[in-house]
Design an enzyme around this catalytic site. Structure first.
Site, short mmCIF file in Angstrom:
data_model
loop_
_atom_site.label_atom_id
_atom_site.label_comp_id
_atom_site.label_asym_id
_atom_site.label_seq_id
_atom_site.Cartn_x
_atom_site.Cartn_y
_atom_site.Cartn_z
N TYR A 63 0.68 1.58 -8.08
CA TYR A 63 -0.18 0.97 -7.06
C TYR A 63 -1.55 0.65 -7.66
O TYR A 63 -2.06 -0.46 -7.55
CB TYR A 63 -0.30 1.91 -5.86
CG TYR A 63 -1.39 1.53 -4.88
CD1 TYR A 63 -1.24 0.43 -4.04
CD2 TYR A 63 -2.58 2.26 -4.80
CE1 TYR A 63 -2.26 0.07 -3.14
CE2 TYR A 63 -3.58 1.92 -3.91
CZ TYR A 63 -3.43 0.83 -3.08
OH TYR A 63 -4.42 0.48 -2.21
N THR A 113 0.80 -1.24 0.00
CA THR A 113 0.00 0.00 0.00
C THR A 113 0.84 1.29 0.00
O THR A 113 0.27 2.37 0.14
CB THR A 113 -0.93 0.03 1.24
OG1 THR A 113 -0.13 -0.13 2.41
CG2 THR A 113 -1.99 -1.05 1.18
N1 LIG Z 1 -5.89 2.65 3.36
C1 LIG Z 1 -6.64 3.14 2.37
O1 LIG Z 1 -6.92 4.34 2.30
C2 LIG Z 1 -7.19 2.20 1.33
C3 LIG Z 1 -7.99 2.75 0.31
C4 LIG Z 1 -8.52 1.89 -0.65
C5 LIG Z 1 -8.27 0.54 -0.61
N2 LIG Z 1 -7.46 0.03 0.37
C6 LIG Z 1 -7.21 -1.40 0.36
O2 LIG Z 1 -7.61 -1.94 1.61
C7 LIG Z 1 -6.83 -3.08 1.90
C8 LIG Z 1 -6.27 -2.97 3.31
O3 LIG Z 1 -5.42 -1.84 3.35
P1 LIG Z 1 -4.88 -1.22 4.73
O4 LIG Z 1 -5.30 0.19 4.77
O5 LIG Z 1 -5.21 -2.12 5.84
O6 LIG Z 1 -3.32 -1.27 4.40
P2 LIG Z 1 -2.11 -1.51 5.39
O7 LIG Z 1 -2.38 -0.90 6.71
O8 LIG Z 1 -0.90 -1.08 4.63
O9 LIG Z 1 -2.10 -3.08 5.57
C9 LIG Z 1 -1.66 -3.96 4.58
C10 LIG Z 1 -1.10 -5.16 5.27
O10 LIG Z 1 -0.69 -6.10 4.27
C11 LIG Z 1 0.48 -6.71 4.75
N3 LIG Z 1 1.26 -7.31 3.68
C12 LIG Z 1 2.05 -6.70 2.77
N4 LIG Z 1 2.62 -7.61 1.99
C13 LIG Z 1 2.20 -8.82 2.42
C14 LIG Z 1 2.44 -10.14 2.02
N5 LIG Z 1 3.28 -10.43 1.01
N6 LIG Z 1 1.85 -11.15 2.69
C15 LIG Z 1 1.01 -10.90 3.72
N7 LIG Z 1 0.75 -9.66 4.16
C16 LIG Z 1 1.33 -8.63 3.50
C17 LIG Z 1 1.25 -5.59 5.40
O11 LIG Z 1 2.20 -6.17 6.27
P3 LIG Z 1 3.55 -5.38 6.65
O12 LIG Z 1 3.09 -4.36 7.65
O13 LIG Z 1 4.41 -6.46 7.20
O14 LIG Z 1 4.03 -4.77 5.39
C18 LIG Z 1 0.15 -4.84 6.12
O15 LIG Z 1 -0.03 -5.31 7.42
C19 LIG Z 1 -5.77 -3.16 0.80
O16 LIG Z 1 -6.19 -4.06 -0.18
C20 LIG Z 1 -5.74 -1.77 0.23
O17 LIG Z 1 -5.32 -1.77 -1.12
C21 LIG Z 1 -6.93 0.83 1.35
#
Ligand SMILES: NC(=O)c1ccc[n+]([C@@H]2O[C@H](COP(=O)([O-])OP(=O)(O)OC[C@H]3O[C@@H](n4cnc5c(N)ncnc54)[C@H](OP(=O)(O)O)[C@@H]3O)[C@@H](O)[C@H]2O)c1
Length: 312
Positions: A129, A66
């Site tokens: 991304y 992300t």
């Molecule tokens: N945040 C936003 O504003 C937003 C907006 C639209 C959509 N989304 C979507 O919502 C979903 C959740 O996002 P979030 O906000 O929770 O993001 P986040 O806080 O960055 O969490 C993503 C998690 O994925 C883990 N990860 C990364 N690579 C990995 C791998 N190879 N295997 C297993 N885990 C892995 C990361 O672990 P590490 O910490 O170890 O890297 C992190 O804990 C994602 O699909 C994102 O694209 C988010």
């Protein structure tokens, strides 16, 4: 007596993964969240092993690369997680014969239209991304025709990183803040998103088949970052917090490596029509943020200022 359904979340230590665990606990639901160290979605065997070990009734893929700006120089890593890792989870769920929910993003859109995007609108990602997440949607659909893909946007909470938290922290040190007035989106409180996902998960486990496989699921109000922050700081002042002067500026006043859509508002009509899911009004979600923020003692909170009970 039949056992309670088990929900398995990959990427479980991220913002959404933590919220799913927090909200599942509150609702008395059985949720297992696995961080990258326990199940790297890029390693297909680890994903299969995790499913064999946990024996879930449904999986949610909240794992994602992300770092939007960093992805511009780490294309391979972004695609490895957001496309190939996503496909691994969808495929493993299909093999296990259990439902799967995958999470995608508003950044698959280019931002040129002047209204909220529907599922019928053509994606046009501006960033690596966004392109990797769009490739992920397609790879998930190819790997598992029954996977449900939820696109959300501008996810926030008051606990960890993210825009709202950053602005509340900045407001402690400055009495004037500049915010982009020409970038539009649909702010989505992560707890509300998690609650809706848990409802959907329960229904998929019960055998419900949604009429579509792709849904927009975001907060119901589309607005500019400036208008969003106006609402936040009005609530903060109303509840006894400090007053902050806001100035609307152009988004290009904050140069970033990745291009972001000028408009990525999401129209969530389909998910409401088909599944009856609608997230609470923005003002209610922001008020909860403000009240929790004001209740927490910023000095005694310690690391990151996050209240202890939320550091899972
Ligand atoms: N945040 C936003 O504003 C937003 C907006 C639209 C959509 N989304 C979507 O919502 C979903 C959740 O996002 P979030 O906000 O929770 O993001 P986040 O806080 O960055 O969490 C993503 C998690 O994925 C883990 N990860 C990364 N690579 C990995 C791998 N190879 N295997 C297993 N885990 C892995 C990361 O672990 P590490 O910490 O170890 O890297 C992190 O804990 C994602 O699909 C994102 O694209 C988010």
């Amino acid at each position: 007596m039949s056992r309670q359904p088990i929900l398995l979340v990959f990427g479980g230590h991220g913002q959404l993964g933590r919220a799913l665990l927090r909200r599942a606990r509150l609702a008395g639901r059985h949720c297992v969240v696995l961080p990258r160290a326990a199940a790297d979605v890029c390693a297909s065997l680890r994903v299969h092993e995790a499913i064999t070990r946990v024996q879930p009734d449904i999986v949610i893929n909240a794992a994602a690369y992300t770092a939007v700006d960093q992805a511009e120089s780490e294309r391979a890593s972004a695609f490895a997680v957001n496309r190939d890792g996503a496909a691994n989870v969808a495929w493993a769920a299909s093999e296990a014969g259990i439902p799967c929910i995958h999470v995608s993003t508003d950044y698959v859109f280019g931002g040129a239209i002047g209204r909220p995007y529907t599922e019928q609108d053509s994606p046009w990602p501006l960033s690596v991304y966004g392109a990797s997440k769009l490739a992920g949607e397609r790879a998930v659909s190819a790997a598992n025709g029954k996977a449900v893909i939820l696109r959300t946007g501008w996810v926030y909470d008051q606990f960890e990183g993210g825009f709202v938290r950053k602005m509340l922290e900045l407001a402690r040190r400055r009495d004037r803040l500049q915010v982009a007035g020409d970038q539009f989106g649909s702010p989505t409180h992560v707890d509300d998103l998690a609650d809706a996902m848990l409802t959907l998960a329960a229904r998929l486990v019960a055998g419900e088949q949604p009429p579509a496989r792709l849904y927009h699921l975001a907060g119901p109000t589309g607005l500019s970052r400036f208008e969003w922050m106006e609402m936040l700081f009005a609530l903060l002042a109303r509840h006894g917090g400090q007053s902050v002067g806001l100035q609307a500026v152009a988004a290009n006043a904050f140069p970033t490596a990745a291009r972001r859509p000028r408009n990525s508002m999401l129209d969530s009509t389909r998910v409401e029509h088909d599944l009856g899911l609608r997230l609470p009004p923005l003002i209610d979600a922001l008020e909860r943020c403000v009240l929790t923020w004001l209740e927490a003692d910023p000095i005694a909170d310690g690391v990151n200022g996050a209240p202890l009970e939320h550091r899972l």
